[in-house]
Design an enzyme around this catalytic site. Structure first.
Site, mmCIF file in Angstrom:
data_model
loop_
_atom_site.group_PDB
_atom_site.id
_atom_site.type_symbol
_atom_site.label_atom_id
_atom_site.label_comp_id
_atom_site.label_asym_id
_atom_site.label_seq_id
_atom_site.Cartn_x
_atom_site.Cartn_y
_atom_site.Cartn_z
ATOM 1 N N CYS A 70 -5.592 7.684 9.125
ATOM 2 C CA CYS A 70 -5.845 7.038 10.410
ATOM 3 C C CYS A 70 -5.719 8.015 11.566
ATOM 4 C CB CYS A 70 -4.831 5.918 10.611
ATOM 5 S SG CYS A 70 -5.211 4.455 9.677
ATOM 6 N N ARG A 79 -0.616 14.270 13.008
ATOM 7 C CA ARG A 79 -0.413 14.185 11.562
ATOM 8 C C ARG A 79 -0.529 15.526 10.822
ATOM 9 N NH1 ARG A 79 -2.285 8.631 9.146
ATOM 10 N NH2 ARG A 79 -0.172 8.719 8.356
ATOM 11 N N ARG A 117 -8.703 -0.726 4.283
ATOM 12 C CA ARG A 117 -7.873 0.346 3.728
ATOM 13 C C ARG A 117 -6.492 -0.188 3.346
ATOM 14 N NH1 ARG A 117 -6.701 5.089 7.116
ATOM 15 N NH2 ARG A 117 -5.432 5.325 5.269
ATOM 16 N N ASP A 147 3.928 0.916 12.394
ATOM 17 C CA ASP A 147 2.734 0.250 11.845
ATOM 18 C C ASP A 147 2.545 -1.160 12.388
ATOM 19 O OD1 ASP A 147 2.287 2.477 10.338
ATOM 20 O OD2 ASP A 147 3.245 1.694 8.549
ATOM 21 N N LYS A 162 0.832 -1.217 0.000
ATOM 22 C CA LYS A 162 0.000 0.000 0.000
ATOM 23 C C LYS A 162 0.861 1.259 0.000
ATOM 24 C CE LYS A 162 -1.897 1.654 4.064
ATOM 25 N NZ LYS A 162 -1.637 3.080 4.317
ATOM 26 N N ASN A 163 1.769 1.337 0.939
ATOM 27 C CA ASN A 163 2.514 2.592 1.098
ATOM 28 C C ASN A 163 3.555 2.808 0.019
ATOM 29 O OD1 ASN A 163 0.928 3.146 3.248
ATOM 30 N ND2 ASN A 163 2.454 2.656 4.822
HETATM 31 C C1 EPZ Z 1 3.705 7.173 6.558
HETATM 32 O O1 EPZ Z 1 2.856 8.163 7.125
HETATM 33 C C2 EPZ Z 1 2.852 5.952 6.360
HETATM 34 N N1 EPZ Z 1 1.752 6.269 5.470
HETATM 35 C C3 EPZ Z 1 2.330 5.448 7.697
HETATM 36 O O2 EPZ Z 1 1.644 4.246 7.457
HETATM 37 C C4 EPZ Z 1 3.506 5.178 8.614
HETATM 38 O O3 EPZ Z 1 3.012 4.829 9.886
HETATM 39 C C5 EPZ Z 1 4.386 6.414 8.730
HETATM 40 O O4 EPZ Z 1 4.793 6.861 7.400
HETATM 41 C C6 EPZ Z 1 5.648 6.190 9.546
HETATM 42 O O5 EPZ Z 1 6.392 5.145 9.005
HETATM 43 C C7 EPZ Z 1 1.910 6.199 4.167
HETATM 44 O O6 EPZ Z 1 2.974 5.900 3.650
HETATM 45 C C8 EPZ Z 1 0.725 6.473 3.342
HETATM 46 P P1 EPZ Z 1 5.478 10.641 8.700
HETATM 47 P P2 EPZ Z 1 3.278 9.682 7.158
HETATM 48 O O7 EPZ Z 1 5.303 11.911 7.950
HETATM 49 O O8 EPZ Z 1 4.036 9.998 5.923
HETATM 50 C C9 EPZ Z 1 5.258 14.001 12.159
HETATM 51 C C10 EPZ Z 1 -0.136 2.691 7.726
HETATM 52 O O9 EPZ Z 1 -0.673 2.109 8.700
HETATM 53 N N2 EPZ Z 1 5.035 14.988 11.075
HETATM 54 O O10 EPZ Z 1 6.751 9.902 8.524
HETATM 55 O O11 EPZ Z 1 2.082 10.464 7.472
HETATM 56 C C11 EPZ Z 1 4.053 13.082 12.330
HETATM 57 O O12 EPZ Z 1 3.050 13.672 13.114
HETATM 58 C C12 EPZ Z 1 0.328 4.105 7.889
HETATM 59 O O13 EPZ Z 1 0.019 2.183 6.630
HETATM 60 C C13 EPZ Z 1 4.998 16.332 11.389
HETATM 61 O O14 EPZ Z 1 5.130 16.735 12.541
HETATM 62 O O15 EPZ Z 1 4.254 9.675 8.407
HETATM 63 C C14 EPZ Z 1 4.689 11.850 12.934
HETATM 64 O O16 EPZ Z 1 4.805 12.033 14.316
HETATM 65 C C15 EPZ Z 1 -0.440 4.944 8.726
HETATM 66 N N3 EPZ Z 1 4.790 17.239 10.369
HETATM 67 C C16 EPZ Z 1 6.087 11.833 12.326
HETATM 68 O O17 EPZ Z 1 6.307 13.143 11.800
HETATM 69 C C17 EPZ Z 1 4.626 16.843 9.070
HETATM 70 O O18 EPZ Z 1 4.459 17.713 8.204
HETATM 71 C C18 EPZ Z 1 6.289 10.827 11.203
HETATM 72 O O19 EPZ Z 1 5.240 10.955 10.237
HETATM 73 C C19 EPZ Z 1 4.683 15.472 8.779
HETATM 74 C C20 EPZ Z 1 4.898 14.549 9.793
#
Ligand code: EPZ
Length: 417
Positions: free
Chosen positions: A116, A121, A398, A305, A22-23
């Site tokens: 989610c 986020r 999803r 995850d 998916k990702n």
């Molecule tokens: C990706 O989410 C994945 N989603 C998530 O998979 C996964 O849990 C996550 O990466 C971490 O590995 C997809 O690829 C679609 P991040 P993403 O930006 O990109 C903070 C699943 O179950 N942050 O790496 O949203 C954020 O709050 C899912 O398949 C900011 O503060 O994750 C978090 O604490 C759900 N500001 C941390 O960074 C921003 O602008 C990491 O989030 C962006 C992120």
């Protein structure tokens, strides 16, 4: 009914094939928008997030066909730059279209992305990086418009190695003027897949797989045929199931090289794990050991995850386990549902959980609140004595193509209803 029923309490035996990731596929679909040509993407999972992305691409004028696991995206004509509705607000990956739309048409209006309920986020890192590349962002209630005359390559450093922000920067940078250097980039395998897709399509990217990416913008991109790699999180889900319920299973196509941290944990819990060219074999007896301390980390650390999925497996392990969640602050919502099934879990704030193994879980009615927490309840259902009914199946759909089919292949009495 939007539910899954499981008659649990038995070990797992059998084999199942791991679906496409998916990702990985969602950003690749977004990247196809940058290419004024036709791309064919194979091994796409039939999941609702992919359907949402398909609808979003169609909404802006792409012609998209999804048949038998292959998606064809014809992005030669883009007719709209506005994205709203359930496909944006219901799925975090809609944010990938921000970088792609700026790269392709220089403007996009979109609702804030959903996804989610696993934490705050925000998208500040995405927007700040794009601003540094020349983009103007006009925020308004529920969404924003982003506009750029010419994307400019620059040197960027992410304060957190965000997966999504890294992907968005890459998407914008391949169309920017000059070179973009991205420091502290995320190193997740899905980033590697996106870079490989773009490189095959003609982009010039160095440092793939490392924390510094160097992207030379402006190279012409052409349509390609690409195969989505298997899903490490789905493979990890089934791996953890055997740790919870015991048994002997084979996971065909499991991407073992991306699963090292999970395999270390599986061995620590007492499972026998063997790797072959075809996939992963896991054997676990009735008694699994607790994990004294584990924290989630960015790749190659233990994935957030898989955290709630591991938590479910640990509920009947021998001893006390401690899990610390360092990425998303809301991942422990699952604990209350596991407690309903008889698990002994103490939460120390929103980041630490102490799990004391109990003899067995008892089936009952529980409610999925998000994707991976929902999958964790399926594992708990496989482990529990009697019937478990998991409401809100749609969250699980999803990310899992057909979780009931896969667990039926592993000998579980599980069905939708
Ligand atoms: C990706 O989410 C994945 N989603 C998530 O998979 C996964 O849990 C996550 O990466 C971490 O590995 C997809 O690829 C679609 P991040 P993403 O930006 O990109 C903070 C699943 O179950 N942050 O790496 O949203 C954020 O709050 C899912 O398949 C900011 O503060 O994750 C978090 O604490 C759900 N500001 C941390 O960074 C921003 O602008 C990491 O989030 C962006 C992120």
């Amino acid at each position: 009914m939007d539910a899954i029923h499981i008659q649990g309490g038995n070990p797992l035996f059998g084999e199942t094939k791991i679906q496409g990731s998916k990702n990985a596929v969602l950003p690749v679909m977004a990247a196809a928008l940058l290419i004024e040509d036709v791309c064919i993407i194979e091994n796409c999972p039939h999941i609702s997030d992919v359907q949402h992305m398909k609808q979003l691409l169609e909404g802006i004028g792409c012609r998209v066909n999804f048949t038998n696991g292959t998606i064809t995206i014809d992005a030669r004509n883009i007719s709209d730059d506005t994205m709203s509705g359930e496909s944006v607000t219901g799925m975090r990956s809609s944010i990938m279209l921000l970088g792609a739309m700026l790269g392709r048409v220089g403007e996009v209006t979109m609702a804030y992305p959903g996804g989610c309920v696993i934490g705050e986020r925000p998208i500040d890192l995405h927007l700040n990086a794009l601003r540094r590349m020349g983009v103007s962002v006009y925020e308004k209630e529920g969404g924003f418009t982003a506009r750029v005359k010419s994307l400019e390559g620059t040197v960027l450093r992410l304060p957190i190695s965000s997966v999504g922000a890294t992907e968005n920067i890459i998407l914008a940078a391949v169309k920017a003027r000059g070179v973009t250097v991205l420091q502290n980039a995320a190193k997740e395998p899905e980033i590697v897949t996106l870079c490989e897709f773009l490189r095959e399509a003609g982009a010039v990217i160095e440092g793939i797989g490392g924390s510094v990416l160097i992207i030379q913008g402006g190279h012409e991109l052409h349509g390609i045929r690409f195969k989505t790699p298997p899903d490490r999180i789905v493979a990890g889900t089934y791996l953890m199931s055997v740790l919870g319920a015991g048994g002997h299973i084979f996971l065909e196509d499991a991407p073992v090289s991306q699963m090292r941290s999970m395999l270390v944990t599986a061995r620590e819990m007492g499972a026998e794990v063997s790797i072959s060219k075809e996939g992963l074999t896991i054997i676990a007896d009735d008694h699994r050991k607790a994990v004294p301390y584990l924290k989630t980390e960015v790749y190659p650390g233990f994935p957030t995850d898989i955290q709630s999925i591991l938590m479910a497996a640990l509920t009947t392990a021998d001893g006390v386990s401690v899990i610390e969640e360092t990425i998303f602050e809301n991942r422990f919502r699952i604990a209350s549902q596991l407690q309903k099934m008889g698990a002994c879990i103490e939460l120390l704030g929103s980041r630490k959980a102490v799990i004391t193994g109990v003899d067995s879980l008892l089936g009952c009615e529980v409610t999925a609140q998000e994707l991976r927490g929902g999958a964790a309840l399926v594992i708990a259902g496989c482990m529990a004595m009697g019937e478990t009914v998991i409401k809100n199946r749609h969250f699980i759909e999803r990310g899992y193509e057909d979780i009931c089919r896969d667990y039926q292949n592993l000998g579980v009495n599980i069905y939708t209803g």
